[in-house]
Design a protein around this motif. Sequence first.
Motif, PDB file in Angstrom:
ATOM      1  N   GLY A  66     -15.751 -19.472   4.959  1.00 19.88           N
ATOM      2  CA  GLY A  66     -14.554 -20.198   4.427  1.00 19.88           C
ATOM      3  C   GLY A  66     -13.792 -21.289   5.456  1.00 19.88           C
ATOM      4  O   GLY A  66     -13.145 -22.142   4.909  1.00 19.88           O
ATOM      5  N   TRP A  67     -14.149 -20.893   6.684  1.00 14.61           N
ATOM      6  CA  TRP A  67     -13.773 -22.124   7.558  1.00 14.61           C
ATOM      7  C   TRP A  67     -14.323 -23.191   7.360  1.00 14.61           C
ATOM      8  O   TRP A  67     -13.578 -24.251   7.363  1.00 14.61           O
ATOM      9  N   ASP A  68     -15.553 -23.297   7.130  1.00 14.45           N
ATOM     10  CA  ASP A  68     -16.515 -24.534   6.959  1.00 14.45           C
ATOM     11  C   ASP A  68     -16.029 -25.172   5.697  1.00 14.45           C
ATOM     12  O   ASP A  68     -15.912 -26.443   5.423  1.00 14.45           O
ATOM     13  N   GLY A 122      -6.880  -6.721   9.985  1.00 14.93           N
ATOM     14  CA  GLY A 122      -6.259  -6.744  11.356  1.00 14.93           C
ATOM     15  C   GLY A 122      -6.586  -8.271  12.107  1.00 14.93           C
ATOM     16  O   GLY A 122      -5.895  -8.285  13.183  1.00 14.93           O
ATOM     17  N   ASP A 123      -7.537  -8.845  12.004  1.00 12.11           N
ATOM     18  CA  ASP A 123      -7.576 -10.018  12.373  1.00 12.11           C
ATOM     19  C   ASP A 123      -8.329 -11.270  11.272  1.00 12.11           C
ATOM     20  O   ASP A 123      -9.408 -11.866  11.660  1.00 12.11           O
ATOM     21  N   LEU A 124      -7.605 -11.428  10.342  1.00 11.84           N
ATOM     22  CA  LEU A 124      -8.163 -12.127   9.164  1.00 11.84           C
ATOM     23  C   LEU A 124      -7.903 -13.722   9.464  1.00 11.84           C
ATOM     24  O   LEU A 124      -6.676 -14.039   9.752  1.00 11.84           O
ATOM     25  N   HIS A 125      -9.023 -14.268   9.392  1.00 14.20           N
ATOM     26  CA  HIS A 125      -8.665 -15.837   9.315  1.00 14.20           C
ATOM     27  C   HIS A 125      -9.917 -16.257   8.464  1.00 14.20           C
ATOM     28  O   HIS A 125     -10.806 -15.477   8.046  1.00 14.20           O
ATOM     29  N   LEU A 126      -9.811 -17.657   8.093  1.00 15.99           N
ATOM     30  CA  LEU A 126     -10.891 -18.376   7.290  1.00 15.99           C
ATOM     31  C   LEU A 126     -12.390 -17.998   7.562  1.00 15.99           C
ATOM     32  O   LEU A 126     -13.195 -17.758   6.895  1.00 15.99           O
ATOM     33  N   GLY A 127     -12.702 -17.823   9.154  1.00 14.15           N
ATOM     34  CA  GLY A 127     -13.752 -17.495   9.680  1.00 14.15           C
ATOM     35  C   GLY A 127     -14.519 -15.934   9.479  1.00 14.15           C
ATOM     36  O   GLY A 127     -15.650 -15.637   9.473  1.00 14.15           O
ATOM     37  N   GLN A 128     -13.407 -15.381   8.736  1.00 17.32           N
ATOM     38  CA  GLN A 128     -13.851 -13.830   8.377  1.00 17.32           C
ATOM     39  C   GLN A 128     -14.028 -13.860   6.781  1.00 17.32           C
ATOM     40  O   GLN A 128     -14.024 -12.773   6.175  1.00 17.32           O
ATOM     41  N   THR A 129     -14.063 -15.070   6.186  1.00 19.42           N
ATOM     42  CA  THR A 129     -14.271 -14.894   4.934  1.00 19.42           C
ATOM     43  C   THR A 129     -15.533 -15.676   4.354  1.00 19.42           C
ATOM     44  O   THR A 129     -16.022 -16.764   5.023  1.00 19.42           O
ATOM     45  N   ARG A 145      -1.883 -18.916   9.328  1.00 22.69           N
ATOM     46  CA  ARG A 145      -2.092 -19.505  10.545  1.00 22.69           C
ATOM     47  C   ARG A 145      -3.316 -20.230  10.359  1.00 22.69           C
ATOM     48  O   ARG A 145      -3.721 -21.343  11.058  1.00 22.69           O
ATOM     49  N   SER A 146      -4.410 -19.796   9.594  1.00 25.43           N
ATOM     50  CA  SER A 146      -5.857 -20.378   9.548  1.00 25.43           C
ATOM     51  C   SER A 146      -5.659 -21.601   8.759  1.00 25.43           C
ATOM     52  O   SER A 146      -6.325 -22.685   8.867  1.00 25.43           O
ATOM     53  N   PHE A 147      -4.705 -21.694   7.518  1.00 26.15           N
ATOM     54  CA  PHE A 147      -4.494 -22.706   6.812  1.00 26.15           C
ATOM     55  C   PHE A 147      -3.785 -23.746   7.672  1.00 26.15           C
ATOM     56  O   PHE A 147      -4.043 -25.152   7.494  1.00 26.15           O
ATOM     57  N   VAL A 151       1.723 -16.549  18.749  1.00 23.85           N
ATOM     58  CA  VAL A 151       1.775 -16.210  20.253  1.00 23.85           C
ATOM     59  C   VAL A 151       0.242 -15.846  20.522  1.00 23.85           C
ATOM     60  O   VAL A 151      -0.269 -15.955  21.549  1.00 23.85           O
ATOM     61  N   TYR A 152      -0.119 -14.693  19.872  1.00 25.83           N
ATOM     62  CA  TYR A 152      -1.486 -14.035  20.121  1.00 25.83           C
ATOM     63  C   TYR A 152      -2.741 -15.247  20.234  1.00 25.83           C
ATOM     64  O   TYR A 152      -3.292 -15.331  21.183  1.00 25.83           O
ATOM     65  N   GLU A 153      -2.403 -16.335  19.426  1.00 24.32           N
ATOM     66  CA  GLU A 153      -3.345 -17.381  19.221  1.00 24.32           C
ATOM     67  C   GLU A 153      -3.335 -18.107  20.575  1.00 24.32           C
ATOM     68  O   GLU A 153      -4.377 -18.722  21.175  1.00 24.32           O
ATOM     69  N   THR A 154      -2.328 -18.571  21.052  1.00 25.99           N
ATOM     70  CA  THR A 154      -1.955 -19.190  22.309  1.00 25.99           C
ATOM     71  C   THR A 154      -2.683 -18.400  23.558  1.00 25.99           C
ATOM     72  O   THR A 154      -3.210 -19.303  24.293  1.00 25.99           O
ATOM     73  N   VAL A 155      -2.653 -17.270  23.560  1.00 27.31           N
ATOM     74  CA  VAL A 155      -3.320 -16.364  24.552  1.00 27.31           C
ATOM     75  C   VAL A 155      -4.814 -16.437  24.291  1.00 27.31           C
ATOM     76  O   VAL A 155      -5.430 -17.006  25.134  1.00 27.31           O
ATOM     77  N   TYR A 156      -5.272 -16.307  22.997  1.00 25.21           N
ATOM     78  CA  TYR A 156      -6.710 -16.373  22.738  1.00 25.21           C
ATOM     79  C   TYR A 156      -7.410 -17.844  23.088  1.00 25.21           C
ATOM     80  O   TYR A 156      -8.369 -17.852  23.908  1.00 25.21           O
ATOM     81  N   GLU A 157      -6.647 -18.929  22.825  1.00 29.05           N
ATOM     82  CA  GLU A 157      -6.849 -20.225  23.098  1.00 29.05           C
ATOM     83  C   GLU A 157      -7.195 -20.452  24.633  1.00 29.05           C
ATOM     84  O   GLU A 157      -8.117 -21.066  25.176  1.00 29.05           O
ATOM     85  N   ASN A 179     -10.036 -18.715  25.732  1.00 25.81           N
ATOM     86  CA  ASN A 179     -11.410 -18.833  25.301  1.00 25.81           C
ATOM     87  C   ASN A 179     -11.754 -20.290  24.985  1.00 25.81           C
ATOM     88  O   ASN A 179     -13.017 -20.822  25.108  1.00 25.81           O
ATOM     89  N   ARG A 180     -10.652 -20.823  24.274  1.00 25.05           N
ATOM     90  CA  ARG A 180     -10.618 -22.388  24.354  1.00 25.05           C
ATOM     91  C   ARG A 180      -9.666 -23.215  24.432  1.00 25.05           C
ATOM     92  O   ARG A 180      -9.061 -23.801  23.845  1.00 25.05           O
ATOM     93  N   PRO A 181      -9.331 -23.553  25.953  1.00 23.21           N
ATOM     94  CA  PRO A 181      -8.280 -24.184  26.310  1.00 23.21           C
ATOM     95  C   PRO A 181      -7.910 -25.438  25.611  1.00 23.21           C
ATOM     96  O   PRO A 181      -6.662 -25.822  25.631  1.00 23.21           O
TER      97      PRO A 181
END
Length: 480
Positions: A240-242, A343-350, A388-390, A453-459, A462-464
Amino acid sequence: MTAPQVSGHLEPQVFADYLARTRWFAGKGRPFTVTDVRTVGEVPSRVDDSPRVVIHLVEVSYADVAAGAPDAVELYQVPLAYYEHPENRLDHAFVGWWEDPEHGWVHAYDALHDREAMACWLRSFDEAAGQEHDHTVDPESMLTFHRLPGHDLDREAASTLFTGEQSNSSVAFGEDALMKVFRKVTPGVNPDVAVHEVLTRAGSDHIASLYGWLDVLDPDSDAVIQLAMLQQFLRTAIDGWDMALGSVRTLFADPELHANQSGGDFAGEATRLGEALRELHETLRESFGTETADAAGLVGQMGERLAAAQTVVPGLREHHDRLAAVHARVAGLGQIEVHRVHGDLHLGQTLRTSKGWKVVDFEGEPAKPLAERMLPDSPWRDVAGMLRSFDYAPHAVERDRTDDDLADAAMLRVRADEWANRAANHFLTAYAGGSLTDEQQILLDAYVADKAVYETVYETRNRPTWVDIPLQAVARIGAE
Ligand SMILES: Nc1ncnc2c1ncn2[C@@H]1O[C@H](COP(=O)(O)OP(=O)(O)O)[C@@H](O)[C@H]1O
Ligand SMILES: O=P(O)(O)O[C@H]1O[C@H](CO)[C@@H](O[C@H]2O[C@H](CO)[C@@H](O)[C@H](O)[C@H]2O)[C@H](O)[C@H]1O
């Protein structure tokens, strides 16, 4: 019953060196030591020339937190293929070699890279079929291969290890089945296996069916640890992300056109995604049941998460009051409905298949402790994850551009917002069957804030270089 011992010299440092080289080891940026290596079993079903396939659990301890802290110790699964002589074809997966008093020289390779080793694994799953759904293949090793009825495995299928960015390791068997080997493991039930089992038995159209799983009774913790999961391989599916990135690129290629005029318009797919999530949530409700939760408690949890996030991402502090105000509106809702969610749905999980959208990876947010990931939550957490993924998709395409034409950049910014809003509106209308109620909107806004907020920590961790995407979203929340 005791675990079989592999005698010889399994040096912890051999594993430490290997972990540091892998994509899936989550402790690479932290000071770590391998403090224990356990051998929990050997995969049976060897034929002539197959290697021994030995499963190790590697305990990793970290020096950057106090002993006893939840993330002070982690357990990683490292299945190895043991050969007497070097296997040059597996040089890239070499882990170590040693002299074993019982078996002579051992040349050890990461078993997931080895077709011979994976064939043993597949045969073991195949032999577990026909035994109701649960069959202990090798009582000596305490490994148990489980199967669900309804699918005959292609026993001869060759394995191919996925090479993508993953926290676990996935191996496809021909076009027939996909095995995910969990790398970071925790004693107890893995939510990915548990949810897939229930949804498969319920006949859900929106998942890849579960064919089986492997677990082991760990003598150290005296608990069952789920090690791997075998499921339907959706081989023609598109991520889905691609798909979303492709749609945005088409829009950006001709920015004179609005999102609804673009040849790559995503609105139809967003509608189908919304319908799929609605049906998935219905099945989760029917299968796991629903509960109510105190809305004020939820506000408290979001506040704690924000406070913890600010210590990792100081740039969040200036947004604290607006975020807290968005959370606080939830308190007025009294009791809210909760149930098992993704619980952690985003386009990369579809995955888009010819039979509609499927959702994968029900493990929840990787940073949360297992017990927390198993708790019921509001379905609006998943809806917020997709919104958020959109927002991410057009901004991810924008940040990859090298063109510095300012006028064009401004136009693209307009198109980026248009794309994200259009996808979100179609998705939400299909999910909710019309406009949102005030209560739904309040919950959704709070979960969107919490996710950003979670994503700011994740990035940051993991991907500053991506952290601007969620930080810009945080800056907009509550300000519009
Ligand atoms: N059943 C499946 N069939 C085909 N591809 C799949 C399937 N399940 C997952 N994938 C692909 O593998 C990738 C990794 O799967 P995922 O379950 O998210 O692993 P991880 O837990 O390691 O993140 C997904 O992004 C998806 O593209
Ligand atoms: O897939 P995982 O369970 O490992 O999820 C983690 O990684 C995701 C990134 O791969 C991360 O998702 C974030 O980035 C996505 C784009 O790469 C974007 O679509 C998501 O909306 C955004 O949250 C996810 O948050 C994290 O838990």
